[in-house]
Design a protein around this motif. Structure first.
Motif, short mmCIF file in Angstrom:
data_model
loop_
_atom_site.label_atom_id
_atom_site.label_comp_id
_atom_site.label_asym_id
_atom_site.label_seq_id
_atom_site.Cartn_x
_atom_site.Cartn_y
_atom_site.Cartn_z
N TYR A 27 0.84 -1.18 0.00
CA TYR A 27 0.00 0.00 0.00
C TYR A 27 0.89 1.24 0.00
O TYR A 27 1.80 1.36 0.81
N TYR A 41 -2.34 0.41 -4.58
CA TYR A 41 -1.95 -0.93 -4.12
C TYR A 41 -1.15 -1.62 -5.22
O TYR A 41 -1.55 -1.57 -6.38
N GLU A 47 4.45 -10.34 -8.93
CA GLU A 47 4.31 -10.76 -10.32
C GLU A 47 4.23 -9.52 -11.21
O GLU A 47 3.98 -8.41 -10.72
N ASP A 51 -1.77 -5.43 -17.89
CA ASP A 51 -2.67 -4.37 -18.36
C ASP A 51 -3.76 -4.00 -17.35
O ASP A 51 -4.00 -2.82 -17.09
N TYR A 52 -4.43 -5.02 -16.83
CA TYR A 52 -5.57 -4.74 -15.94
C TYR A 52 -5.14 -4.14 -14.61
O TYR A 52 -5.83 -3.30 -14.04
N LEU A 53 -3.94 -4.56 -14.12
CA LEU A 53 -3.44 -3.97 -12.86
C LEU A 53 -2.95 -2.54 -13.10
O LEU A 53 -3.13 -1.67 -12.26
N ALA A 56 -6.02 -0.37 -13.03
CA ALA A 56 -6.51 -0.13 -11.68
C ALA A 56 -5.58 0.84 -10.94
O ALA A 56 -6.04 1.80 -10.31
N GLU B 251 -10.27 -5.80 -19.06
CA GLU B 251 -9.13 -4.93 -19.42
C GLU B 251 -7.97 -5.86 -19.73
O GLU B 251 -7.45 -6.52 -18.84
N GLY B 252 -7.56 -5.92 -20.97
CA GLY B 252 -6.50 -6.86 -21.36
C GLY B 252 -6.92 -8.28 -21.03
O GLY B 252 -8.01 -8.71 -21.40
N GLY B 254 -7.48 -9.39 -18.01
CA GLY B 254 -8.08 -9.45 -16.67
C GLY B 254 -9.35 -8.63 -16.55
O GLY B 254 -9.91 -8.17 -17.53
N ILE B 255 -9.78 -8.50 -15.31
CA ILE B 255 -11.03 -7.79 -15.01
C ILE B 255 -10.73 -6.65 -14.05
O ILE B 255 -9.94 -6.81 -13.12
N VAL B 256 -11.37 -5.52 -14.29
CA VAL B 256 -11.25 -4.39 -13.37
C VAL B 256 -12.64 -4.14 -12.78
O VAL B 256 -13.63 -4.16 -13.50
N PHE B 265 -10.51 0.62 -6.94
CA PHE B 265 -10.18 0.16 -8.30
C PHE B 265 -9.44 -1.16 -8.14
O PHE B 265 -8.23 -1.18 -7.93
N ALA B 266 -10.17 -2.24 -8.17
CA ALA B 266 -9.58 -3.56 -7.93
C ALA B 266 -9.42 -4.28 -9.26
O ALA B 266 -10.12 -4.00 -10.23
N ALA B 267 -8.49 -5.23 -9.28
CA ALA B 267 -8.25 -5.95 -10.53
C ALA B 267 -7.81 -7.38 -10.24
O ALA B 267 -7.33 -7.69 -9.15
N HIS B 284 -8.89 -2.22 3.84
CA HIS B 284 -7.74 -1.38 4.15
C HIS B 284 -8.09 0.09 4.05
O HIS B 284 -7.72 0.88 4.93
#
Lengths: 109, 318
Positions: A27, A41, A47, A51-53, A56, B251-252, B254-256, B265-267, B284
């Protein structure tokens, strides 16, 4: 499709003024003028940041994706980030009001 | 009162009376008979294809034609639908044949009236309309200049009576009715758009699940949302005053999942992983915002803290 290394991402965030929470190592907070402006976060298992991270995290940091990638790759600086936050109204600088100094010289008679 | 259209039963007999110089000896040149048969079958298969309803299970081979003979002593060949169809599930063919008889009869009725425009207007897509009108053009011109009629046997005595006159669709008229595809203009492209929809899953008797789109909304009007009515992590369980709706999208790879009101904003690679990330972030963020004083938060985060404190009813140890 962009992929960022987790270690590099954490290093970049710290280098650009984000502070890492001691109890939650994934965090990060961005403080400015003693206020938290943005939080983000990172992944828990180091890893690659896919793209998706990236999507976010960029939203958590109040950036768009291309800006975030440049920010991590160091082509955007902390000053660029602060400028962005100001343009979005997230950082509001209170104007300094200087006390007027009277500089009155006595006229010689 | 609307005129009743005589129905030609293709399963029994379709008699075509071909007149003209070439058939005056009560024979038909082979190339004429073959061409008429080919074009008629092609038209019937096309109509059969567009007569099918969404749930119909069949094979178009069941709607091919057979040459069944000549009306005695005349140039009147007889055709009928395939008399040895492949059996299909649910015996849907009877219903399809009824629809086909009605569609074929209506098209021939309009051909008789020379109302080719109405045939083209019957179909709501350019592709289907062009397909049908092409088959009608081919069939109505298959015997060349020879006049052709669809006839039926008289119920009493010998002879036959006219059912439909096969009026020829001229090339000029065909060209007018055939809708030419509009070339996409490079400077007038429709931007790619996304939409969300509601899909009804239906399990058939065979166990096969079919999907049918029942509602569709453009993304400007609606988004996919996830309804969360509690938050559960390894440490805490949150009861909420009301459910929170989160937008989620691919998104690409994965999922957002996101909700700006809660700065979440979790992924994750999967929806489940993204939900887990969401739960951890919620926990948190709630704890951290309440740990800090309002003076230590930006105006936006103060508002977000209020949203959390408004929505969270009770926090218990998990």
């Amino acid at each position: 499709m962009a992929v960022l290394k987790a270690t590099k991402t954490k290093q970049s965030l710290k280098k650009k003024g984000f502070t890492q929470d001691n109890s939650h190592h994934h965090y990060f907070e961005f403080w400015h003028n003693d206020k938290v402006i943005a939080t983000t976060y990172t992944s828990h298992n180091n890893e690659d940041i896919d793209d998706y991270l990236i999507k976010a995290m960029s939203k958590q940091c109040l950036m768009d994706k291309p800006f975030f990638i440049e920010f991590i790759k160091c082509t955007k600086s902390q000053d660029d980030y602060i400028a962005l936050l100001k343009s979005k109204g997230e950082i509001v600088d209170t104007p300094k009001i200087d006390t007027p100094v009277k500089n009155i010289k006595k006229k010689k008679k | 009162m609307a005129e009743q259209i005589p129905i030609v039963d293709l399963t029994k007999e379709l008699l075509l009376h071909i007149e003209g110089e070439k058939t005056k000896n009560h024979t038909i040149p082979w190339d004429v008979l073959r061409n008429v048969g080919d074009k008629l079958q092609s038209l019937i298969l096309t109509l059969a294809k567009y007569s099918l309803e969404e749930d119909d299970v069949t094979t178009l081979d069941n709607f091919t034609l057979e040459f069944t003979g000549f009306y005695d002593g005349s140039a009147t060949p007889a055709f009928a639908l395939n008399t040895r169809p492949t059996p299909t599930l649910y015996n849907a063919d009877d219903k399809i044949k009824q629809n086909l008889n009605a569609d074929f009869s209506k098209v021939m009725y309009l051909v008789d009236k020379g109302n080719f425009q109405q045939i083209a207007d019957t179909y709501n897509t350019q592709e289907i309309s062009n397909d049908v009108i092409t088959k009608v053009f081919d069939f109505t011109n298959a015997a060349g200049t020879a006049p052709v009629q669809i006839v039926k046997r008289k119920t009493k005595g010998k002879g036959y009576t006219k059912v439909f006159n096969i009026r020829k669709l001229s090339k000029d008229n065909y060209d007018t009715l055939y809708i030419k595809k509009k070339e996409p203009k490079s400077n007038n492209k429709t931007p790619e758009q996304t939409a969300v929809g509601k899909v009804i899953l239906k399990q058939g008797k065979s166990g096969k699940v079919s999907k049918k789109l029942s509602e569709i909304y453009m993304e400007n009007d609606a988004v996919l949302s996830l309804k969360i009515d509690h938050i559960l992590t390894l440490k805490n369980k949150y009861e909420l005053n009301s459910p929170i709706y989160f937008q989620f999208y691919q998104e690409g790879k994965g999922i957002v999942i996101e909700n700006e009101q809660f700065d979440l904003f979790a992924a994750g690679k999967t929806l489940e992983q993204a939900k887990q990330d969401l739960n951890n972030q919620f926990d948190h963020t709630y704890q951290r915002l309440n740990q800090l004083k309002d003076g230590q938060l930006s105006d936006r985060l103060v508002a977000i803290k209020k949203s959390y404190n408004f929505i969270v009813k009770k926090v218990t140890k998990a």
